[in-house]
Design an enzyme around this catalytic site. Structure first.
Site, PDB file in Angstrom:
ATOM      1  N   GLN A 170      16.431  63.080  93.900  1.00  0.00           N
ATOM      2  CA  GLN A 170      17.786  63.199  93.900  1.00  0.00           C
ATOM      3  C   GLN A 170      18.397  63.164  92.261  1.00  0.00           C
ATOM      4  OE1 GLN A 170      20.055  60.337  96.319  1.00  0.00           O
ATOM      5  NE2 GLN A 170      21.781  60.299  94.939  1.00  0.00           N
ATOM      6  N   PHE A 171      17.757  62.175  91.666  1.00  0.00           N
ATOM      7  CA  PHE A 171      18.180  62.176  90.108  1.00  0.00           C
ATOM      8  C   PHE A 171      18.030  63.468  89.490  1.00  0.00           C
ATOM      9  CE2 PHE A 171      17.079  60.602  85.656  1.00  0.00           C
ATOM     10  CZ  PHE A 171      18.054  60.456  85.389  1.00  0.00           C
ATOM     11  N   GLU A 172      17.015  64.258  89.866  1.00  0.00           N
ATOM     12  CA  GLU A 172      16.581  65.521  88.837  1.00  0.00           C
ATOM     13  C   GLU A 172      17.625  66.534  89.451  1.00  0.00           C
ATOM     14  OE1 GLU A 172      12.005  64.277  88.171  1.00  0.00           O
ATOM     15  OE2 GLU A 172      12.752  65.406  89.931  1.00  0.00           O
ATOM     16  N   THR A 222      13.302  65.936  97.241  1.00  0.00           N
ATOM     17  CA  THR A 222      12.269  65.276  97.905  1.00  0.00           C
ATOM     18  C   THR A 222      12.316  63.827  98.323  1.00  0.00           C
ATOM     19  OG1 THR A 222      11.416  64.763  95.688  1.00  0.00           O
ATOM     20  CG2 THR A 222      10.431  66.649  96.588  1.00  0.00           C
ATOM     21  N   THR A 271       2.867  60.971  93.854  1.00  0.00           N
ATOM     22  CA  THR A 271       3.293  61.562  95.233  1.00  0.00           C
ATOM     23  C   THR A 271       4.121  62.854  95.218  1.00  0.00           C
ATOM     24  OG1 THR A 271       5.250  59.971  94.592  1.00  0.00           O
ATOM     25  CG2 THR A 271       3.477  59.203  96.415  1.00  0.00           C
ATOM     26  N   GLY A 272       4.945  63.218  93.720  1.00  0.00           N
ATOM     27  CA  GLY A 272       5.782  64.174  93.590  1.00  0.00           C
ATOM     28  C   GLY A 272       4.782  65.394  93.377  1.00  0.00           C
ATOM     29  N   ASP A 273       3.494  65.141  92.757  1.00  0.00           N
ATOM     30  CA  ASP A 273       2.618  66.429  92.568  1.00  0.00           C
ATOM     31  C   ASP A 273       1.977  66.807  93.913  1.00  0.00           C
ATOM     32  OD1 ASP A 273       2.327  65.867  89.582  1.00  0.00           O
ATOM     33  OD2 ASP A 273       2.096  63.968  90.221  1.00  0.00           O
TER      34      ASP A 273
END
Length: 285
Positions: free
Chosen positions: A124-126, A159, A206-208
């Site tokens: 969300q922040f990105e 995500t 986790t993002g990767d």
């Protein structure tokens, strides 16, 4: 990706002793010249034939600009190449967002990278950083995803977000949007919401994992973002639940697991990554 049957050529953007969730790390950051040199080697052997490019954590603006040049060149020789970009810039803690890469990466992501990307997976922040627009409601999030589509990518997945989940506070919302232009020029947009149980720990990577699995499952289900996200998020849940369970055992009764205990149990989750039991369903919006 290899477990899911992809042939992968890996270029490390950084070579660190360990991930940066630990108190200490040592190692090197690859610069754009070094990336260019590696790419030249692939090119000279004519093995630079790719269907996908996936990028994640990067700390250097010239490196990122070089990635864009390479992606554009690869797309010239294969117009069907899909570029999956995880625009890793920062996150929110206790409601406050902060960047953990140099601030000068933002304009490069926004003006150069996102326009050549086909799939992006910001949190969300990105997503807020890239569009300059805050997200307070699901409606805001859908509009932000439309803004991101307008910048280039056909598929946008936010995500994680701090939006209120219909299932309650113990759930985390992810939102996805896939925009397709049909042969007659009409556009159809499929939008989904995925609610997954929160796990009370700070994991790194986790993002990767999410971006890699989304690449694989969108490849296997190209026109079904719902199924691709269900498989991705379900596999994530299997990995995280196994990790937290094992971390608690290692830490011992009453102790808080540390970074080493919380290393994602990837190898142990091989079967779940290959064929995830669907334990998280997506809602079509």
């Amino acid at each position: 990706l290899q477990v899911l049957g992809f042939e992968v050529d890996t270029v490390n953007s950084v070579q660190f002793s360990n991930h940066t969730g630990y108190a200490h790390w040592k190692g090197q950051v690859l610069n754009s010249d070094e990336l260019h040199e590696l790419y030249e080697g692939l090119k000279l052997n004519k093995v630079n034939q790719y269907d996908y490019v996936l990028t994640g954590y990067t700390r250097d603006t010239s490196f990122l600009a070089m990635v864009v040049d390479i992606v554009q060149e690869l797309k010239q020789q294969n117009p069907n190449l899909v570029y999956v970009c995880d625009p890793v810039m920062g996150d929110k803690w206790n409601g406050e967002g902060s960047m953990y890469v140099p601030k000068d990466l933002l304009p490069v992501y926004r003006d150069k990278v996102v326009p050549v990307a086909d799939i992006i997976t910001p949190n969300q922040f990105e997503a807020e950083l890239l569009t300059g627009r805050k997200i307070y409601t699901e409606k805001d999030a859908l509009e932000v995803m439309d803004m991101l589509h307008a910048m280039g990518p056909e598929t946008v997945v936010i995500t994680s977000s701090d939006l209120q989940a219909p299932l309650g506070n113990d759930y985390l919302i992810a939102l996805g949007s896939h925009r397709k232009t049909k042969a007659d020029g009409t556009r159809i947009t499929q939008r989904i919401r995925v609610e997954s149980p929160k796990v009370d720990a700070v994991f790194v990577g986790t993002g990767d994992l999410f971006a890699a699995m989304l690449l694989a499952w969108t490849h296997k289900h190209p026109n079904n973002l719902k199924v691709a996200c269900e498989k991705t998020v379900s596999a994530m849940q299997h990995v995280l639940q196994r990790t937290i369970k094992s971390a608690k055992v290692q830490a011992g009764e009453g102790n808080k697991p540390n970074s080493a205990h919380l290393e994602l149990r990837m190898v142990q989750s091989k079967k779940d990554i290959e064929n995830p039991e669907i334990i998280v369903k997506a809602t079509v919006l």
